[in-house]
Scaffold this motif. Structure first.
Motif, mmCIF file in Angstrom:
data_model
loop_
_atom_site.group_PDB
_atom_site.id
_atom_site.type_symbol
_atom_site.label_atom_id
_atom_site.label_comp_id
_atom_site.label_asym_id
_atom_site.label_seq_id
_atom_site.Cartn_x
_atom_site.Cartn_y
_atom_site.Cartn_z
ATOM 1 N N ALA A 1 0.840 -1.207 0.000
ATOM 2 C CA ALA A 1 0.000 0.000 0.000
ATOM 3 C C ALA A 1 0.871 1.252 0.000
ATOM 4 O O ALA A 1 0.586 2.222 -0.708
ATOM 5 N N THR A 2 1.938 1.229 0.779
ATOM 6 C CA THR A 2 2.862 2.364 0.815
ATOM 7 C C THR A 2 3.481 2.588 -0.555
ATOM 8 O O THR A 2 3.553 3.726 -1.040
ATOM 9 N N ASN A 3 3.893 1.515 -1.197
ATOM 10 C CA ASN A 3 4.491 1.621 -2.527
ATOM 11 C C ASN A 3 3.508 2.207 -3.540
ATOM 12 O O ASN A 3 3.881 3.010 -4.396
ATOM 13 N N ARG A 4 2.237 1.799 -3.441
ATOM 14 C CA ARG A 4 1.237 2.273 -4.395
ATOM 15 C C ARG A 4 0.800 3.705 -4.133
ATOM 16 O O ARG A 4 0.491 4.440 -5.068
ATOM 17 N N PHE A 5 0.756 4.108 -2.869
ATOM 18 C CA PHE A 5 0.157 5.403 -2.550
ATOM 19 C C PHE A 5 1.137 6.509 -2.231
ATOM 20 O O PHE A 5 0.727 7.654 -2.039
ATOM 21 N N TRP A 6 2.433 6.241 -2.156
ATOM 22 C CA TRP A 6 3.384 7.302 -1.815
ATOM 23 C C TRP A 6 3.340 8.438 -2.834
ATOM 24 O O TRP A 6 3.124 9.592 -2.488
ATOM 25 N N TRP A 7 3.534 8.117 -4.098
ATOM 26 C CA TRP A 7 3.577 9.176 -5.106
ATOM 27 C C TRP A 7 2.222 9.847 -5.291
ATOM 28 O O TRP A 7 2.161 11.088 -5.350
ATOM 29 N N PRO A 8 1.109 9.103 -5.361
ATOM 30 C CA PRO A 8 -0.187 9.797 -5.419
ATOM 31 C C PRO A 8 -0.432 10.700 -4.195
ATOM 32 O O PRO A 8 -1.079 11.737 -4.316
ATOM 33 N N SER A 9 0.115 10.319 -3.038
ATOM 34 C CA SER A 9 -0.025 11.168 -1.854
ATOM 35 C C SER A 9 0.684 12.505 -2.058
ATOM 36 O O SER A 9 0.191 13.549 -1.625
ATOM 37 N N LEU A 10 1.828 12.479 -2.710
ATOM 38 C CA LEU A 10 2.534 13.728 -2.981
ATOM 39 C C LEU A 10 1.819 14.551 -4.057
ATOM 40 O O LEU A 10 1.852 15.783 -4.030
ATOM 41 N N MET A 11 1.149 13.864 -4.954
ATOM 42 C CA MET A 11 0.398 14.552 -6.006
ATOM 43 C C MET A 11 -0.847 15.245 -5.472
ATOM 44 O O MET A 11 -1.304 16.235 -6.041
ATOM 45 N N MET A 12 -1.407 14.726 -4.381
ATOM 46 C CA MET A 12 -2.694 15.240 -3.901
ATOM 47 C C MET A 12 -2.633 16.707 -3.475
ATOM 48 O O MET A 12 -3.663 17.359 -3.370
ATOM 49 N N PHE A 13 -1.425 17.236 -3.273
ATOM 50 C CA PHE A 13 -1.309 18.640 -2.896
ATOM 51 C C PHE A 13 -1.428 19.563 -4.098
ATOM 52 O O PHE A 13 -1.435 20.772 -3.950
ATOM 53 N N GLY A 14 -1.539 18.980 -5.275
ATOM 54 C CA GLY A 14 -1.695 19.761 -6.485
ATOM 55 C C GLY A 14 -0.386 19.949 -7.209
ATOM 56 O O GLY A 14 0.676 19.544 -6.736
#
Length: 173
Positions: free
Chosen positions: A36-49
């Motif tokens: 889950a960490t591998n899948r969501f790390w980069w999208p988490s950084l993207m969520m700030f716009g």
């Protein structure tokens, strides 16, 4: 706003505690948390716009006081808070360029794939076809409910008792 912040803080804490429980669990549970960490790390950084230099609204939002921090500042704050939590959990963040920068007093991290961000926002994300297919199947599977509701409404339209309009009582004062 205070209630929203308290609720978000609760969700953050709950997520951390759930990950901690999984990382103390079986090998399979640890693997799930890492996946889950591998899948969501980069999208988490993207969520700030998008980065500040590519964000059409950041400058105006900052001037108007709508935003107190830019997208890049929020992303940096997120990384700075998350890395120590990941270390405590025993989760490896999937960024080979992630390291503490003593001079800046912040973590440096690798480049975000903004092409992927744009593709996801445009509806071409890695799971978009799956999501659309499930949404369509749910809609199709619910057709009988809509049909039954329409039939019931049509049937009762002809047999419904006449309704009277309630009016306010006259002022007896």
């Amino acid at each position: 706003m205070i209630r929203i912040c308290k609720e978000e803080s609760f969700h953050q804490r709950q997520g951390y505690e759930l990950l901690l429980t999984m990382m103390r669990g079986t090998a399979a549970q640890k693997d799930m948390a890492q996946d889950a960490t591998n899948r969501f790390w980069w999208p988490s950084l993207m969520m700030f716009g998008p980065p500040d230099d590519a964000s059409p609204n950041t400058e105006q939002s900052m001037k108007w006081g709508i935003k107190r921090h830019t997208n890049d500042e929020l992303r940096q704050r997120f990384v700075d808070m998350t890395v120590p939590q990941a270390d405590k959990l025993g989760v490896t963040l999937p960024d080979p360029q992630l390291r503490w920068n003593e001079a800046r007093g912040h973590y440096d991290f690798g480049p975000v794939d903004w092409a992927e961000f744009k593709a996801v926002v445009a509806g071409n994300g890695p799971c978009n076809a799956q999501r659309i297919a499930k949404r369509k199947a749910a809609h199709d599977d619910g057709a009988w409910v809509r049909e039954a509701a329409l039939a019931h409404a049509a049937k009762n339209k002809n047999h419904a008792p006449e309704r009277t309009r309630l009016t306010p009582a006259a002022n007896h004062g």
